[in-house]
Enzyme design. Structure first.
Site, PDB file in Angstrom:
ATOM      1  N   ASP A   1     -10.726  15.121   2.203  1.00  0.00           N
ATOM      2  CA  ASP A   1     -10.375  14.907   0.795  1.00  0.00           C
ATOM      3  C   ASP A   1     -11.614  14.959  -0.096  1.00  0.00           C
ATOM      4  O   ASP A   1     -11.776  14.173  -1.021  1.00  0.00           O
ATOM      5  CB  ASP A   1      -9.637  13.578   0.621  1.00  0.00           C
ATOM      6  CG  ASP A   1      -8.985  13.430  -0.743  1.00  0.00           C
ATOM      7  OD1 ASP A   1      -8.996  14.400  -1.508  1.00  0.00           O
ATOM      8  OD2 ASP A   1      -8.484  12.337  -1.037  1.00  0.00           O
TER       9      ASP A   1
ATOM     10  N   GLU B   1      -9.254   6.508 -19.047  1.00  0.00           N
ATOM     11  CA  GLU B   1     -10.296   7.419 -18.594  1.00  0.00           C
ATOM     12  C   GLU B   1     -10.697   8.422 -19.675  1.00  0.00           C
ATOM     13  O   GLU B   1     -11.542   9.286 -19.438  1.00  0.00           O
ATOM     14  CB  GLU B   1      -9.806   8.180 -17.359  1.00  0.00           C
ATOM     15  CG  GLU B   1      -9.414   7.256 -16.214  1.00  0.00           C
ATOM     16  CD  GLU B   1      -8.901   8.006 -14.989  1.00  0.00           C
ATOM     17  OE1 GLU B   1      -8.814   9.255 -15.059  1.00  0.00           O
ATOM     18  OE2 GLU B   1      -8.585   7.358 -13.986  1.00  0.00           O
TER      19      GLU B   1
END
Length: 710
Positions: free
Chosen positions: A329, A90
Site C-alpha cells: 500500500d 484537510e
C-alpha cells in the site's frame, strides 16, 4: 473585538438576509485566468492564493514578506470561523482579490471577507452522509478550484460542480462516475487553460483508477485516462489512455479486473504550462496484496507511479514507477511539485515527490528520467534505487507471506497527503516525515474473498494460530515503540537532510514557505507554529486546541498580510496518542486567520474531558473475537485504527450508552449526521455483533493501563 466567532448560526443568518452575496464579493469575483496563473508573483497577483498549491508548480511558496523571521513573534489571531464539525479538515483555502473561499467536511463551501471573516455565502452540495464510510478515510476533501468567476467543487459522491463565485449559486453539475462501484473523491480539482482535472479514490474498496478533464465553462468531458488496464476481453476503452494500456497490460497477471486493479489518483495532480503536460500521481493496487491482485507476477503499471499526459488530449507521454510489484500500500499520490534546480552545474527542469515509501525522488519532468532518489527515513523494503534501471532494489523476502512481518514505512506512510513546500531562496523542501511500522501478513488463498464496498486488502489481521497472534502482538509492540514524527527540511539537489524539528509523535500537518524566511506548520502538539526556513529555529507558536493538518496559505489585503489555516484533526492512526494523560482531545474544527498585532480575539475553551469508562465484561468466545477482528479490519480499521488504536474515534473507550446503542449506530445509522452512516448493506447483525465483541475484548486488554494514565 475586531473579529468574532463565526458559527453555523451566523452563516445561516447571513445567507437568509436580504443583502445579496454579489454586493459583498463584487462583480469580478474569482477572476482566475491563464494570464494570472502564469504570473503568480506579479504585483497584481502576489497577494492571492489562486490555486491549491498557489501556483502551477505547486511549490506553496509565497513572495509576501511583511510577516517574516523578525516580525512573526507579533502574530495574533485576527478572526476565526467555526466549521461546526469534528470531521477532519484537510482542505487548503483559496484567496482571490480579498475573498477567502473555504471547503469543510462533506464539501460545504463558504466565501468570507478575507479581512473580517464575514461570511458572504455558503453552498452545501448535500452529500449523503453515508459517504463518510464509503470513502476510505472519512468525509474530508483537500480543496476546491477557482476559474473565470466560478468555484469548482469535486464532491465526495463524485459530482463536479461549478458555482458562481459571487453568489454561491450552482452553474452546472456533472457526475464523474456512477455509484455502482466504490469510487469517491477526496482530492482537490485543478483548473488550467479552461479545463478542470480531477481524479478519484476507492482503490482499497475495489475500483479501476482514472483521471478526467472537463470543460470549465460547460462541464463537458474532454478526455479520460485510465491508470490501470481493464478486462482484456473487452478490448480498448476508447479513451485517451488506450495507447498507455498497451504498455501496462503485459505487466498484469491473473484476473485483476475482477477486483478493479486500483491505481486511483486520489490527490496529487500538477500542470506544466511550458511543456503542456499534466502529471498524475497514482495509488495502490486493488487488492493491496500483489499475490491476490496479480498472482505474484508483474510490475502492475501504472500503480505507484508518476504518469505524464498531454494536457489537451490526455494522451500518454511518459511514466516513472516508484514501486513495482507493490505489496505494501505504498501509494504515490503524495504532493508533487515542479522546480528548476541547478544540479551538477546544469539547470534541470524537475518534478519532485516524497511518497509513502520513504524515498525522495527528483525526475526530469520533460522525459521522466530519474535524476536521483534517496531515503529520507529509515525503511525496510528497498536498499536503494538503481540509477541505471530506475528500479528499487528489494531486500530479500520483502514480499508478504502468511507469516507476520514488521515493515517500515507502514501503509500509513513515511509522508502522507499533507502538503509540502519549497523555498527557492533556501533550496529546501519542507514536509512532515514519519517513522512508523505495520505488521503485514497475507491471507491464505482459501480465506480471501472479494467483497465490493469493503476494504479488500488480502491481508491477514488475525492469524490462523495462537502462535501467529502472539508473534503479531510482539511485533506490534516493537512498531509502537519506534514511532517518530518530525518536520523535515530536505535538500533535493544533494538529497540530504538540512535540519529537522522533532515532535512527540507523528501526525503533524502540511507546510507553507514564505519569502520572509518562514515555514508554517500545524503540529501534533495542537499548535500552529512558524520556524526559520534556513535553520529550523522555532520563532512563534500558538495553541489552537486542534491539529491543523491541512495546508496553510498567506495573502494580503490593502498591504496587510494574513496567514490562514484549517485546524481539524483527521484521526491519523498514531499509537502513541493513546499514551497521553487524559487522552488526545481536540476542539471542533475551525478556520483560523492570523495577522501582525491582532488583538482581542480568543478561542473558546476546550470541552471538559470525560472519564475513561470501564469496558463491559467480555462474554464472547475466542473464535467470536477472532471473527470480529477480521470484520473490523476489513470494514472499520481505516477510520478507527489498526488493532482499534486511535483513529477518528478510539472505539475501545466507548461509553456505556454507546455500547448499548452499538447495533443501532452500526446498522441503524442513528449517528449518520455525525458521520457514522449505516453499514447494514455490508454487515449482517451477527457480523456487527462480532465486531462489538472484538472491541470489548480490545478494551479489556488495554483498559487497566490506559485508565491509570488518565
Amino acid at each position: 473585538m475586531r473579529a468574532k466567532r463565526l458559527g453555523l448560526a451566523a452563516v445561516l443568518a447571513f445567507v437568509m438576509a436580504p443583502i445579496t452575496a454579489a454586493s459583498q464579493s463584487g462583480p469580478d469575483a474569482a477572476q482566475v485566468t491563464s494570464q494570472r496563473m502564469a504570473a503568480p508573483d506579479a504585483a497584481a497577483n502576489q497577494a492571492n492564493w489562486m490555486s491549491y498549491g498557489r501556483s502551477y508548480d505547486e511549490q506553496r511558496f509565497s513572495p509576501l514578506a511583511q510577516i517574516n523571521d523578525r516580525t512573526v513573534s507579533r502574530l495574533g489571531l485576527a478572526w476565526y470561523a467555526d466549521l461546526d464539525t469534528y470531521h477532519g479538515i484537510e482542505s487548503t483555502p483559496l484567496v482571490v482579490d480579498g475573498v477567502l473561499y473555504n471547503v469543510s467536511a462533506f464539501n460545504i463551501v463558504t466565501a468570507y471577507d478575507g479581512r473580517t471573516g464575514k461570511p458572504l455565502w455558503t453552498y452545501d452540495p448535500k452529500v449523503d452522509r453515508q459517504w463518510s464510510r464509503l470513502a476510505c478515510c472519512g468525509a474530508g476533501t483537500r480543496g476546491i478550484a477557482a476559474w473565470d468567476g466560478k468555484i469548482y467543487i469535486a464532491t465526495l459522491d463524485g459530482r463536479l460542480i461549478a458555482v458562481d463565485a459571487r453568489t454561491g449559486q450552482p452553474v452546472w453539475s456533472v457526475k464523474t462516475f456512477e455509484n455502482d462501484h466504490a469510487y469517491s473523491i477526496t482530492g482537490a480539482p485543478r483548473v488550467f487553460d479552461g479545463k478542470v482535472v480531477i481524479g478519484n479514490s476507492g482503490a482499497d474498496y475495489g475500483v479501476r483508477g482514472f483521471v478526467a478533464a472537463w470543460d470549465a465553462q460547460t462541464g463537458k468531458k474532454l478526455w479520460k485516462f485510465y491508470t490501470v488496464p481493464g478486462n482484456p476481453a473487452n478490448g480498448p476503452d476508447g479513451e485517451a489512455s488506450d495507447s498507455a494500456m498497451k504498455i501496462a497490460m503485459p505487466s498484469w497477471h491473473g484476473e485483476w479486473w475482477k477486483y478493479g486493479g486500483g491505481g486511483t489518483a486520489w490527490d496529487s495532480l500538477v500542470y506544466d504550462p511550458k511543456l503542456n503536460l499534466v502529471y498524475i500521481g497514482t495509488g495502490n493496487g486493488s487488492p493491496l496484496s500483489w499475490h491476490f491482485r496479480s498472482a505474484d507476477k508483474g510490475d502492475n503499471l501504472f500503480l505507484c507511479s508518476i504518469v505524464a499526459v498531454n494536457a489537451d488530449t490526455g494522451k500518454y507521454v511518459w511514466h516513472y514507477q516508484m514501486v513495482p510489484e507493490d505489496d505494501w500500500d505504498f501509494t504515490c499520490t503524495q504532493p508533487m511539485m515542479l522546480a528548476d534546480l541547478r544540479i551538477k552545474g546544469q539547470t534541470r527542469q524537475v518534478i519532485m515527490q516524497a511518497p509513502k515509501n520513504g524515498f525522495f525522488y527528483v525526475l526530469d519532468r520533460k522525459t521522466g528520467k530519474l535524476i536521483s532518489a534517496r531515503s529520507y527515513v529509515p525503511q525496510m523494503w528497498a536498499s536503494h534505487v538503481d540509477m541505471k534501471t530506475g528500479r528499487p532494489v528489494f531486500y530479500p523476502d520483502v514480499h508478504l507471506t502468511t507469516s507476520p512481518k514488521r515493515m517500515t514505512p507502514s501503509l500509513l506512510a513515511a509522508h502522507s497527503w499533507t502538503p509540502m513546500s519549497f523555498n527557492p531562496k533556501t533550496g529546501l523542501v519542507y514536509f512532515a516525515a514519519m517513522e512508523q511500522s505495520i505488521i503485514y501478513a497475507r491471507q491464505r488463498d482459501e480465506d480471501f474473498k472479494f467483497v465490493p464496498f469493503r476494504i479488500n486488502a488480502g491481508y491477514d489481521y488475525v492469524g490462523v494460530t495462537p502462535e501467529w497472534a502472539a508473534q503479531r502482538k510482539k511485533l506490534q509492540a516493537e512498531a509502537d515503540a519506534m514511532e517518530k514524527g518530525y518536520l523535515l527540511a530536505w535538500n533535493p539537489v544533494t538529497q540530504s537532510e538540512a535540519w529537522r524539528v522533532p515532535y512527540p509523535t507523528p501526525g503533524s500537518g502540511g507546510t507553507l514557505a514564505t519569502a520572509g524566511n518562514l515555514v508554517f506548520q500545524g503540529t501534533i502538539e495542537k499548535t500552529f507554529a512558524a520556524y526559520a526556513a534556513d535553520t529550523g529555529k522555532k520563532l512563534w507558536a500558538m495553541p489552537v486546541d486542534n491539529v491543523p493538518v491541512s495546508g496553510a496559505v498567506t495573502y494580503s489585503i490593502d498591504g496587510e498580510q494574513y496567514v490562514a489555516v484549517n485546524a481539524g484533526w483527521t484521526g491519523s492512526i498514531v499509537a502513541a496518542l493513546n499514551r497521553i494523560p487524559g487522552g488526545f482531545r481536540v476542539s471542533p474544527a475551525r478556520l483560523l486567520v492570523f495577522k501582525l498585532d491582532a488583538r482581542g480575539v480568543s478561542l473558546p475553551p476546550m470541552p471538559p474531558p470525560t472519564a475513561l469508562a470501564r469496558p463491559p465484561m467480555l462474554r464472547a468466545s475466542e473464535d467470536q473475537v477472532r471473527e470480529g477482528a477480521k470484520y473490523f479490519n476489513e470494514t472499520c480499521s481505516r477510520c478507527h485504527g489498526e488493532q482499534a488504536h486511535g483513529g477518528v474515534k478510539d472505539l475501545r473507550w466507548m461509553t456505556p450508552q454507546t455500547h448499548a446503542q452499538f447495533l443501532d449506530i452500526v446498522l441503524g445509522g442513528v449517528r449518520a449526521q455525525q458521520g457514522m452512516a449505516s453499514f447494514k448493506d455490508l454487515l449482517t447483525k451477527e457480523q456487527a455483533e462480532r465486531i462489538h465483541d472484538y472491541l470489548i475484548a480490545r478494551a479489556n486488554e488495554d483498559w487497566a493501563e490506559d485508565a491509570v494514565k488518565r
